[in-house]
Write a protein that holds these residues in place. Structure first.
Motif, PDB file in Angstrom:
ATOM      1  N   GLU A   1       0.806  -1.231   0.000  1.00  0.00           N
ATOM      2  CA  GLU A   1       0.000   0.000   0.000  1.00  0.00           C
ATOM      3  C   GLU A   1       0.833   1.272   0.000  1.00  0.00           C
ATOM      4  O   GLU A   1       0.302   2.369  -0.174  1.00  0.00           O
ATOM      5  CB  GLU A   1      -0.991   0.008   1.169  1.00  0.00           C
ATOM      6  CG  GLU A   1      -0.374  -0.123   2.525  1.00  0.00           C
ATOM      7  CD  GLU A   1      -0.233  -1.560   3.008  1.00  0.00           C
ATOM      8  OE1 GLU A   1      -0.106  -1.735   4.225  1.00  0.00           O
ATOM      9  OE2 GLU A   1      -0.231  -2.493   2.187  1.00  0.00           O
ATOM     10  N   ASP A   2       2.148   1.160   0.171  1.00  0.00           N
ATOM     11  CA  ASP A   2       3.028   2.330   0.113  1.00  0.00           C
ATOM     12  C   ASP A   2       3.358   2.742  -1.313  1.00  0.00           C
ATOM     13  O   ASP A   2       3.835   3.853  -1.552  1.00  0.00           O
ATOM     14  CB  ASP A   2       4.337   2.064   0.868  1.00  0.00           C
ATOM     15  CG  ASP A   2       4.130   1.966   2.362  1.00  0.00           C
ATOM     16  OD1 ASP A   2       3.094   2.468   2.858  1.00  0.00           O
ATOM     17  OD2 ASP A   2       4.996   1.385   3.040  1.00  0.00           O
ATOM     18  N   TYR A   3       3.122   1.859  -2.290  1.00  0.00           N
ATOM     19  CA  TYR A   3       3.406   2.197  -3.685  1.00  0.00           C
ATOM     20  C   TYR A   3       2.274   3.067  -4.206  1.00  0.00           C
ATOM     21  O   TYR A   3       1.123   2.645  -4.279  1.00  0.00           O
ATOM     22  CB  TYR A   3       3.557   0.923  -4.519  1.00  0.00           C
ATOM     23  CG  TYR A   3       4.070   1.182  -5.908  1.00  0.00           C
ATOM     24  CD1 TYR A   3       5.330   1.723  -6.112  1.00  0.00           C
ATOM     25  CD2 TYR A   3       3.299   0.889  -7.023  1.00  0.00           C
ATOM     26  CE1 TYR A   3       5.809   1.963  -7.384  1.00  0.00           C
ATOM     27  CE2 TYR A   3       3.776   1.123  -8.298  1.00  0.00           C
ATOM     28  CZ  TYR A   3       5.027   1.663  -8.475  1.00  0.00           C
ATOM     29  OH  TYR A   3       5.499   1.908  -9.747  1.00  0.00           O
ATOM     30  N   VAL A   4       2.586   4.293  -4.566  1.00  0.00           N
ATOM     31  CA  VAL A   4       1.576   5.302  -4.867  1.00  0.00           C
ATOM     32  C   VAL A   4       0.692   4.931  -6.057  1.00  0.00           C
ATOM     33  O   VAL A   4      -0.480   5.312  -6.103  1.00  0.00           O
ATOM     34  CB  VAL A   4       2.231   6.700  -5.074  1.00  0.00           C
ATOM     35  CG1 VAL A   4       3.038   6.742  -6.350  1.00  0.00           C
ATOM     36  CG2 VAL A   4       1.196   7.798  -5.037  1.00  0.00           C
ATOM     37  N   TYR A   5       1.191   4.179  -7.021  1.00  0.00           N
ATOM     38  CA  TYR A   5       0.418   3.853  -8.217  1.00  0.00           C
ATOM     39  C   TYR A   5      -0.285   2.498  -8.119  1.00  0.00           C
ATOM     40  O   TYR A   5      -0.669   1.919  -9.118  1.00  0.00           O
ATOM     41  CB  TYR A   5       1.320   3.887  -9.450  1.00  0.00           C
ATOM     42  CG  TYR A   5       1.928   5.245  -9.664  1.00  0.00           C
ATOM     43  CD1 TYR A   5       1.128   6.328 -10.019  1.00  0.00           C
ATOM     44  CD2 TYR A   5       3.283   5.456  -9.486  1.00  0.00           C
ATOM     45  CE1 TYR A   5       1.672   7.585 -10.193  1.00  0.00           C
ATOM     46  CE2 TYR A   5       3.841   6.712  -9.661  1.00  0.00           C
ATOM     47  CZ  TYR A   5       3.024   7.772 -10.025  1.00  0.00           C
ATOM     48  OH  TYR A   5       3.571   9.019 -10.196  1.00  0.00           O
ATOM     49  N   SER A   6      -0.453   1.990  -6.928  1.00  0.00           N
ATOM     50  CA  SER A   6      -1.054   0.685  -6.729  1.00  0.00           C
ATOM     51  C   SER A   6      -2.438   0.798  -6.105  1.00  0.00           C
ATOM     52  O   SER A   6      -2.701   1.674  -5.281  1.00  0.00           O
ATOM     53  CB  SER A   6      -0.168  -0.167  -5.811  1.00  0.00           C
ATOM     54  OG  SER A   6      -0.780  -1.387  -5.518  1.00  0.00           O
ATOM     55  N   SER A   7      -3.312  -0.124  -6.472  1.00  0.00           N
ATOM     56  CA  SER A   7      -4.626  -0.185  -5.838  1.00  0.00           C
ATOM     57  C   SER A   7      -4.541  -0.862  -4.473  1.00  0.00           C
ATOM     58  O   SER A   7      -5.544  -0.939  -3.764  1.00  0.00           O
ATOM     59  CB  SER A   7      -5.613  -0.949  -6.735  1.00  0.00           C
ATOM     60  OG  SER A   7      -5.180  -2.278  -6.930  1.00  0.00           O
TER      61      SER A   7
END
Length: 78
Positions: free
Chosen positions: A50-56
């Motif tokens: 969830e820390d990856y900005v472009y991930s759902s």
């Protein structure tokens, strides 16, 4: 080896030799979602999906991601 497409002259972003997977059950869908969410972690870009900005993955963690009103897949053990 990547195959070239007749409409590609310089660079090709997508691979033409992809292997589509039929999403025939809730279990398979959940496996593919988990795989996609874990990729940035396995590449060492982030510690948590969830820390990856472009991930759902952010939305799946109960937070609000970049896309408003995103519908997430909910697995119900039937």
């Amino acid at each position: 080896m990547l195959q070239s497409s007749s409409n590609v002259t310089n660079y090709q972003f997508w691979r033409h030799d992809n292997k589509p997977v039929e999403l025939w059950s809730n279990k398979v869908i959940q496996e593919k979602i988990n795989y996609i969410h874990k990729n940035p972690v396995e590449e060492g870009l982030v510690y948590k999906p969830e820390d990856y900005v472009y991930s759902s993955a952010t939305d799946y963690a109960g937070e609000n991601g970049l896309i408003p009103d995103l519908v997430i897949f909910e697995y119900y053990g039937i």
